[in-house]
Design a protein around this motif. Structure first.
Motif, mmCIF file in Angstrom:
data_model
loop_
_atom_site.group_PDB
_atom_site.id
_atom_site.type_symbol
_atom_site.label_atom_id
_atom_site.label_comp_id
_atom_site.label_asym_id
_atom_site.label_seq_id
_atom_site.Cartn_x
_atom_site.Cartn_y
_atom_site.Cartn_z
ATOM 1 N N PRO A 1 -4.090 1.277 6.206
ATOM 2 C CA PRO A 1 -3.864 2.315 5.189
ATOM 3 C C PRO A 1 -5.156 2.845 4.581
ATOM 4 N N ARG B 1 1.297 11.843 2.059
ATOM 5 C CA ARG B 1 2.605 11.775 2.734
ATOM 6 C C ARG B 1 2.430 11.407 4.198
ATOM 7 N N MET C 1 0.942 4.349 -2.709
ATOM 8 C CA MET C 1 0.846 5.763 -2.329
ATOM 9 C C MET C 1 2.049 6.561 -2.818
ATOM 10 N N LEU C 2 3.246 5.981 -2.721
ATOM 11 C CA LEU C 2 4.440 6.688 -3.196
ATOM 12 C C LEU C 2 4.368 6.898 -4.706
ATOM 13 N N SER D 1 1.214 4.673 8.254
ATOM 14 C CA SER D 1 1.037 3.241 7.984
ATOM 15 C C SER D 1 2.269 2.450 8.410
ATOM 16 N N TRP E 1 1.198 7.439 4.374
ATOM 17 C CA TRP E 1 2.155 6.346 4.227
ATOM 18 C C TRP E 1 3.123 6.276 5.403
ATOM 19 N N ARG E 2 3.460 7.434 5.965
ATOM 20 C CA ARG E 2 4.353 7.417 7.130
ATOM 21 C C ARG E 2 3.657 6.832 8.361
ATOM 22 N N GLN F 1 0.839 -1.207 0.000
ATOM 23 C CA GLN F 1 0.000 0.000 0.000
ATOM 24 C C GLN F 1 0.873 1.257 0.000
ATOM 25 N N VAL F 2 1.977 1.210 0.736
ATOM 26 C CA VAL F 2 2.910 2.342 0.747
ATOM 27 C C VAL F 2 3.483 2.545 -0.658
ATOM 28 N N ASN F 3 3.799 1.451 -1.329
ATOM 29 C CA ASN F 3 4.307 1.513 -2.704
ATOM 30 C C ASN F 3 3.312 2.221 -3.619
#
Length: 422
Positions: free
Chosen positions: A202, A215, A68-69, A221, A218-219, A64-66
């Motif tokens: 997330p 931003r 969002m980035l 998460s 994701w941090r 999920q972070v991937n």
């Protein structure tokens, strides 16, 4: 030294240069007959195995972070090596952690190997949430995040040889006919629960922060990954070494590798191969499932909806794992594995035949259900019963070093991650 089934006494001889005298330990009392209360028997299993929840959450949330980035930085992120590094370097660290902590847990202590891996997870989960590049550069931030993910992987790797093996040894004190289910409940089911929450949290954070403030999402998460290992810190601090480890440990002698391989090589090879093949697909779909769901839903779908469908996909792991936990006690792990693989194969062929229809935004619910059943059957089969089919309790002097987790969570997942990116 007597080694193997049926030995009632063992003499541990110290190294030649050691002043210690040989110690004789009677082991004629079966583990399940040791005088302990139910909680005293159960909580070591919980404390040792439940840390694998961190593996599920920290490995799953990076998908999920991937996503969002990629949405925040666009082609600057998607076209750079950072996309694969951030997603896959934790698995490379897992290999290192399994090798190192496998040796430490066999030759020093299960408990303190667990404590060290717990501290690593807490520290680098927090640092990954605060990743920062010199001068605020994107490249520096992504390099820092990739490095922290590698170090998190070392901590995750420690959970497998120390945590799962100590959990398996602790289940030896539980009632016969119930051991597989409790072992699976506090290892594999914990991983699956971590995968579910790695999608749900997330999604909630995106709804709270909105897509204008990804931003923060994701941090947060990543930062919330500190909570699972932190919640187990006190339990593990009070933990004692498993009784079987105390009886069979070879701290002061060399591991009899030839003897271990003579009795266990075939089963370890087969189980490791099963895990390798299963996780080649399972981990890759978990990491990139939010990406391919967003393709099915279309660019106009809000990000939280992609995460919501992904959460539903991962929920299907749980009934498969729980059903497999009980079936492995009722019909045996090997038969349960065979039935699960056969049923999953049938559903897989059906899903492949109907893919042209399922691969449509209007049919995304059908796709999720069919694919969810596919995952559930896989988890009831090779996903959880492979662990129960291995030598368990493991060869005590080498349980940490020989646990088949190395190819399972490390090499196969790392390889599949890189293959699916490129």
């Amino acid at each position: 030294m007597k080694f193997g089934a049926g030995s009632t006494e063992k003499t541990v001889s110290p190294a030649a240069d050691s002043p210690e005298r040989a110690v004789s330990t009677t082991t004629d009392v079966p583990l399940e007959n040791i005088q302990k209360g139910r909680w005293e028997r159960s909580w070591p299993t919980i404390a040792c195995g439940a840390g694998l929840f961190s593996d599920g959450y920290l490995n799953g949330v990076i998908g999920q972070v991937n996503t969002m980035l990629g949405q925040i930085y666009g082609s600057r992120y998607k076209s750079s090596p950072a996309q694969s590094n951030v997603a896959s370097l934790a698995f490379a660290g897992t290999v290192v952690g399994q090798l190192f902590f496998g040796w430490v847990s066999d030759h020093y202590s299960r408990k303190w190997a667990l404590m060290a891996s717990t501290i690593i997870l807490i520290l680098f989960a927090a640092l990954s949430a605060g990743s920062y590049g010199a001068g605020g550069s994107l490249e520096g931030m992504l390099a820092a995040l990739a490095a922290y993910r590698f170090l998190i992987g070392i901590g995750i790797g420690g959970e497998y040889p120390a945590g799962s093996v100590a959990c398996a040894e602790s289940t030896g004190e539980l009632k016969a006919g119930h051991r597989n289910r409790w072992f699976i409940m506090f290892t594999n089911v914990q991983i699956d629960l971590g995968f579910v929450l790695s999608n749900l949290i997330p999604m909630i954070l995106v709804l709270i922060c909105s897509e204008s403030h990804l931003r923060a999402a994701w941090r947060l998460s990543l930062g919330l990954g500190v909570i699972p290992p932190l919640s187990l810190f006190y339990l593990r601090l009070k933990l004692r070494e498993p009784e079987q480890f105390n009886r069979e440990t070879l701290k002061n002698t060399k591991t009899p590798w030839l003897l271990v391989m003579k009795y266990y090589w075939f089963r370890l090879t087969v189980v490791s191969l099963i895990w390798f093949i299963y996780d080649f697909s399972a981990y890759s779909f978990s990491i990139y499932s939010s990406a391919w769901l967003s393709l099915i839903l279309g660019a106009s779908a809000p990000l939280w909806k992609t995460f919501a469908w992904n959460t539903l996909v991962n929920i299907f792991y749980l009934p498969g794992a729980i059903a497999g936990a009980f079936l492995s006690d009722l019909i045996g792990p090997r038969l349960c594995l065979g039935i699960g693989v056969l049923a999953q194969g049938v559903v897989g062929f059906v899903m492949a035949a109907a893919y042209s229809k399922l691969n449509q935004p209007s049919h995304v619910a059908g796709f999720v259900v069919v694919y969810g059943v596919f995952l559930s059957l896989g988890e009831a089969g090779p996903g959880i019963t492979s662990a129960s089919s291995r030598p368990r309790p493991p060869p005590p002097p080498s349980g940490g070093s020989t646990t088949p987790s190395r190819p399972r969570a490390g090499r196969s997942a790392l390889l599949s991650g890189l293959v699916f990116v490129y």
